[in-house]
Design a protein around this motif. Structure first.
Motif, PDB file in Angstrom:
ATOM      1  N   THR A  30      61.875 -28.417 -57.662  1.00  0.00           N
ATOM      2  CA  THR A  30      61.669 -29.534 -56.753  1.00  0.00           C
ATOM      3  C   THR A  30      62.896 -30.421 -56.661  1.00  0.00           C
ATOM      4  OG1 THR A  30      60.653 -30.750 -58.571  1.00  0.00           O
ATOM      5  CG2 THR A  30      59.181 -29.618 -57.055  1.00  0.00           C
ATOM      6  N   MET A  31      63.561 -30.617 -57.779  1.00  0.00           N
ATOM      7  CA  MET A  31      64.686 -31.539 -57.778  1.00  0.00           C
ATOM      8  C   MET A  31      65.912 -30.890 -58.407  1.00  0.00           C
ATOM      9  SD  MET A  31      62.776 -35.116 -58.791  1.00  0.00           S
ATOM     10  CE  MET A  31      64.001 -36.150 -57.989  1.00  0.00           C
ATOM     11  N   MET A  32      67.062 -31.123 -57.793  1.00  0.00           N
ATOM     12  CA  MET A  32      68.336 -30.667 -58.336  1.00  0.00           C
ATOM     13  C   MET A  32      69.293 -31.847 -58.398  1.00  0.00           C
ATOM     14  SD  MET A  32      68.854 -26.916 -56.571  1.00  0.00           S
ATOM     15  CE  MET A  32      70.202 -26.445 -57.663  1.00  0.00           C
ATOM     16  N   PHE A  33      70.129 -31.836 -59.413  1.00  0.00           N
ATOM     17  CA  PHE A  33      71.029 -32.961 -59.657  1.00  0.00           C
ATOM     18  C   PHE A  33      72.416 -32.446 -60.028  1.00  0.00           C
ATOM     19  CE2 PHE A  33      67.355 -35.748 -60.032  1.00  0.00           C
ATOM     20  CZ  PHE A  33      66.392 -34.943 -60.601  1.00  0.00           C
ATOM     21  N   TRP A  34      73.392 -33.301 -59.796  1.00  0.00           N
ATOM     22  CA  TRP A  34      74.764 -33.035 -60.236  1.00  0.00           C
ATOM     23  C   TRP A  34      75.228 -34.177 -61.118  1.00  0.00           C
ATOM     24  CZ3 TRP A  34      77.215 -28.532 -59.741  1.00  0.00           C
ATOM     25  CH2 TRP A  34      76.770 -27.632 -58.763  1.00  0.00           C
ATOM     26  N   TYR A  35      75.802 -33.786 -62.282  1.00  0.00           N
ATOM     27  CA  TYR A  35      76.314 -34.750 -63.244  1.00  0.00           C
ATOM     28  C   TYR A  35      77.794 -34.496 -63.482  1.00  0.00           C
ATOM     29  CZ  TYR A  35      71.545 -36.056 -64.663  1.00  0.00           C
ATOM     30  OH  TYR A  35      70.252 -36.520 -64.687  1.00  0.00           O
ATOM     31  N   THR A  44      77.152 -38.617 -66.531  1.00  0.00           N
ATOM     32  CA  THR A  44      76.883 -39.608 -65.488  1.00  0.00           C
ATOM     33  C   THR A  44      76.346 -38.883 -64.266  1.00  0.00           C
ATOM     34  OG1 THR A  44      78.681 -41.026 -66.278  1.00  0.00           O
ATOM     35  CG2 THR A  44      77.884 -41.405 -64.030  1.00  0.00           C
ATOM     36  N   LEU A  45      75.263 -39.371 -63.728  1.00  0.00           N
ATOM     37  CA  LEU A  45      74.668 -38.761 -62.552  1.00  0.00           C
ATOM     38  C   LEU A  45      75.518 -39.048 -61.324  1.00  0.00           C
ATOM     39  CD1 LEU A  45      72.214 -37.276 -61.258  1.00  0.00           C
ATOM     40  CD2 LEU A  45      71.187 -39.535 -60.940  1.00  0.00           C
ATOM     41  N   THR A  77      75.422 -26.670 -53.821  1.00  0.00           N
ATOM     42  CA  THR A  77      76.860 -26.708 -54.077  1.00  0.00           C
ATOM     43  C   THR A  77      77.331 -28.143 -54.161  1.00  0.00           C
ATOM     44  OG1 THR A  77      77.554 -26.706 -51.743  1.00  0.00           O
ATOM     45  CG2 THR A  77      77.217 -24.561 -52.800  1.00  0.00           C
ATOM     46  N   LEU A  78      78.328 -28.342 -54.998  1.00  0.00           N
ATOM     47  CA  LEU A  78      79.021 -29.620 -55.109  1.00  0.00           C
ATOM     48  C   LEU A  78      80.492 -29.352 -54.844  1.00  0.00           C
ATOM     49  CD1 LEU A  78      79.381 -32.638 -56.108  1.00  0.00           C
ATOM     50  CD2 LEU A  78      79.788 -31.641 -58.373  1.00  0.00           C
ATOM     51  N   CYS A  93      75.199 -28.916 -63.243  1.00  0.00           N
ATOM     52  CA  CYS A  93      74.055 -28.852 -62.343  1.00  0.00           C
ATOM     53  C   CYS A  93      72.791 -28.942 -63.189  1.00  0.00           C
ATOM     54  CB  CYS A  93      74.095 -27.535 -61.574  1.00  0.00           C
ATOM     55  SG  CYS A  93      72.678 -27.245 -60.515  1.00  0.00           S
ATOM     56  N   SER A  94      71.772 -29.568 -62.646  1.00  0.00           N
ATOM     57  CA  SER A  94      70.537 -29.755 -63.383  1.00  0.00           C
ATOM     58  C   SER A  94      69.358 -29.622 -62.430  1.00  0.00           C
ATOM     59  CB  SER A  94      70.533 -31.136 -64.044  1.00  0.00           C
ATOM     60  OG  SER A  94      69.337 -31.380 -64.733  1.00  0.00           O
ATOM     61  N   ALA A  95      68.216 -29.241 -62.964  1.00  0.00           N
ATOM     62  CA  ALA A  95      67.047 -29.052 -62.108  1.00  0.00           C
ATOM     63  C   ALA A  95      65.771 -29.353 -62.863  1.00  0.00           C
ATOM     64  CB  ALA A  95      67.010 -27.619 -61.574  1.00  0.00           C
ATOM     65  N   ARG A  96      64.796 -29.710 -62.089  1.00  0.00           N
ATOM     66  CA  ARG A  96      63.474 -29.963 -62.648  1.00  0.00           C
ATOM     67  C   ARG A  96      62.457 -29.230 -61.777  1.00  0.00           C
ATOM     68  NH1 ARG A  96      62.035 -36.082 -63.084  1.00  0.00           N
ATOM     69  NH2 ARG A  96      63.523 -35.929 -64.784  1.00  0.00           N
TER      70      ARG A  96
END
Lengths: 114, 108
Positions: A30-35, A44-45, A77-78, A93-96
Motif C-alpha cells: 500500500t505504501m512505499m517510501f524513500w529514505y 531521513t524520510l 524509482t527515485l 526504499c521502504s514499503a508497508r
C-alpha cells in the motif's frame, strides 16, 4: 512480509549528473517510501511514493531534486538530480503492506558523488 | 514530528555478555519498531511492540516499552560477534521517524 530489491546497489557519479534508483517489491504494497542516510547518520524520510499521483515530499526535499515515480503497486524509482558531493549517501526504499504495521526496507543504494 | 533518541551512541561488549540499548520518543505512539543495520546496508526489522504492550520477546531479543516515560529498551542476551551492527528505534503512525541509533560492537 515483503522482500524489497534495489538497483543499483552502489554507484559512483560525477557532479551535475543524475542517478535513478529502482525499487521492486515482491508483493503488492500500500505504501512505499524513500529514505536517505548520510554518512554516519540516521535515516531521513525523503518522500512517500504515491501510486498514480505525485509523491508527498518531506520538508527540505523537493520534486525537482528528487523526482519519484510509482507506476504500480510494486515498483518505484527515485532520481537524484544535478548531483553534488553532498548527495553522497545511502538511499533506501521502504514499503508497508496493507493492514500491516511493520515497515520493510530494501538493501539500499550507496551513492558516491565525485 | 516524533523523534527517537537512542542511548548509548556506542556500546562495546564481549561475546556472551548482554547488550541493552534505550530509546526515547516525544509524542504518543501506536507502536515502536526496532531495526538492525549491518555496516551501512539495508535495515532488518527486528521487532514491533504496540503501545498497549509492555514487553515482547523474539529469540535472544527482549523489548520493553514504557509509554508513561516515552521510552523503550532493546536487550540482546548472550551476544555474538554477528550482532555487531547499528540498532535503530523508529516510531510513526504512517511514516517512520528514526532515532540516531546505537552502534554495537561485540568482540570475540
Amino acid at each position: 512480509s515483503a522482500v524489497i530489491s534495489q538497483k543499483p546497489s552502489r554507484d559512483i557519479c560525477q557532479r551535475g549528473t543524475s542517478l535513478t534508483i529502482q525499487c521492486q517489491v515482491d508483493s503488492q504494497v500500500t505504501m512505499m517510501f524513500w529514505y536517505r542516510q548520510q554518512p554516519g547518520q540516521s535515516l531521513t524520510l525523503i518522500a512517500t511514493a504515491n501510486q498514480g499521483s505525485e509523491a508527498t515530499y518531506e520538508s527540505g526535499f523537493v520534486i525537482d531534486k528528487f523526482p519519484i515515480s510509482r507506476p504500480n503497486l510494486t515498483f518505484s524509482t527515485l532520481t537524484v538530480s544535478n548531483l553534488s558531493p553532498e548527495d553522497s549517501s545511502i538511499y533506501l526504499c521502504s514499503a508497508r503492506t496493507g493492514g500491516e504495521e511493520t515497515q520493510y526496507f530494501g538493501p539500499g543504494t550507496r551513492l558516491l558523488v565525485l | 514530528s516524533q523523534q527517537g533518541e537512542e542511548d548509548p551512541q556506542a556500546l562495546s561488549i564481549q561475546e556472551g555478555e548482554n547488550a541493552t540499548m534505550n530509546c526515547s520518543y516525544k509524542t504518543s505512539i501506536n507502536n515502536l519498531q526496532w531495526y538492525r543495520q549491518n555496516s551501512g546496508r539495508g535495515l532488518v526489522h527486528l521487532i514491533l511492540i504496540r503501545s498497549n504492550e509492555r514487553e515482547k520477546h523474539s529469540g535472544r531479543l527482549r523489548v520493553t516499552l514504557d509509554t508513561s516515560k516515552k521510552s523503550s529498551s532493546l536487550l540482546i542476551t548472550a551476544s555474538r560477534a554477528a550482532d555487531t551492527a547499528s540498532y535503530f528505534c523508529a516510531t510513526g503512525r504512517s511514516t517512520l521517524t528514526f532515532g540516531k541509533g546505537t552502534m554495537l560492537l561485540v568482540s570475540p
